[in-house]
Design an enzyme around this catalytic site. Sequence first.
Site, PDB file in Angstrom:
ATOM      1  N   ASP A  16      -4.015   1.131  -5.991  1.00 15.68           N
ATOM      2  CA  ASP A  16      -2.630   0.200  -5.295  1.00 15.68           C
ATOM      3  C   ASP A  16      -2.139  -0.228  -6.071  1.00 15.68           C
ATOM      4  O   ASP A  16      -1.418  -0.747  -6.245  1.00 15.68           O
ATOM      5  CB  ASP A  16      -2.587   0.814  -3.253  1.00 15.68           C
ATOM      6  N   SER A  65       0.367  -1.061  -0.091  1.00 18.66           N
ATOM      7  CA  SER A  65       0.025  -0.289   0.171  1.00 18.66           C
ATOM      8  C   SER A  65       1.211   0.983   0.185  1.00 18.66           C
ATOM      9  O   SER A  65       0.854   2.384  -0.828  1.00 18.66           O
ATOM     10  CB  SER A  65      -1.052  -0.063   1.460  1.00 18.66           C
ATOM     11  N   ASP A 118     -10.428  -3.830   0.012  1.00 21.07           N
ATOM     12  CA  ASP A 118      -8.909  -4.537   0.388  1.00 21.07           C
ATOM     13  C   ASP A 118      -8.857  -5.910   1.999  1.00 21.07           C
ATOM     14  O   ASP A 118      -8.571  -6.736   2.223  1.00 21.07           O
ATOM     15  CB  ASP A 118      -8.014  -3.449   1.109  1.00 21.07           C
TER      16      ASP A 118
END
EC number: 3.1.4.-
Length: 440
Positions: A240, A71, A193
């Site tokens: 990301d 990240s 996520d």
Amino acid sequence: MAVKLGTLLLALALGLAQPASARRKLLVFLLDGFRSDYISDEALESLPGFKEIVSRGVKVDYLTPDFPSLSYPNYYTLMTGRHCEVHQMIGNYMWDPTTNKSFDIGVNKDSLMPLWWNGSEPLWVTLTKAKRKVYMYYWPGCEVEILGVRPTYCLEYKNVPTDINFANAVSDALDSFKSGRADLAAIYHERIDVEGHHYGPASPQRKDALKAVDTVLKYMTKWIQERGLQDRLNVIIFSDHGMTDIFWMDKVIELNKYISLNDLQQAKDRGPVVSLWPAPGKHSEIYNKLSTVEHMTVYEKEAIPSRFYYKKGKFVSPLTLVADEGWFITENREMLPFWMNSTGRGNGWQRGWHGYDNELMDMRGIFLAFGPDFKSNFRAAPIRSVDVYNVMCNVVGITPLPNNGSWSRVMCMLKGRAGTTPPVQPSHCALALILLFLLA
């Protein structure tokens, strides 16, 4: 004659200073852990919000993250256009031997030190320095003073933002655009996520998290119209990194089975990429022992593959361990990062992870965009996380700082004048204004 010439020079100055999109606003979404195939053509049929955005704008095949596909490294790559070894944010966990300070995924006090952040200037700092107004919602790093600058507004990340938090952030950002309070708004959302980690990338929980985001985006397109922003606002959505399945039951590499942990001066992170600082005199011994371990590769700093754009980072450790896809490196099983599940105890097994070789298919992320400066219903070839910065700079009308991105990979998605050249250098504007002043 002088008046006419002055008028022409004024027009020239304004034209050179501002590309076609310069007065338009930009809304940016960072959706953490959003793998590229989550919005495949088949998946889009049950995601009306995303489907509308794709039909109205640009969708790239996939976005390749920077290595490591974690990240914080990619948060900064996306906002600087630079590889990790250039911007220096090389991991979620870092250690500086010189100061004995640690960066621990942004949660410890030392993570706020300029030491970690001043390696490069992110877009929001550049815009703030240019007197543009920047609103940021839950965006990691917006609470940090970077190169002496903070954004206009930062709603600090403290806990995982809920779906309601996300919807409220979108609504508030659009209100800020309408009222003139913001030129750029950036919103971070993490739930996709989190559910991917806890339950796996193919789990119903992860799919439910995606549907919740889809619902908010469906409302967003309506809210943009209601606020009359459709001709003044560009929207960019990216992630990301992706996510892959992991199997703690049989794919764990326990370092204490191969080396003595007492022979380490420091170790950072667990998972696909682990950083080791051997104690004095122990480097060769640890390297030789770990070189025999299956399902991972141990690199001395100088031997890290150049394609990772990683080894020149000043916080890179003497030894870097990189696991094969699906494998997980830890000190021992007791140190695995369990999570607090429905039992109320921290014993939940993680089912998904990221951070592996950035060229792996499961590590791929997304990039979508729509608005007056983007083509409609346009499918673009794959891009890389370093490329996103140049797109954002172009649509907000600011000159990009030197970066590692490729303009040729992204210019095809922009229409008209916006897609021909990057923003102009401000020196051209200054020259025209000086001439105008001399003729006044």
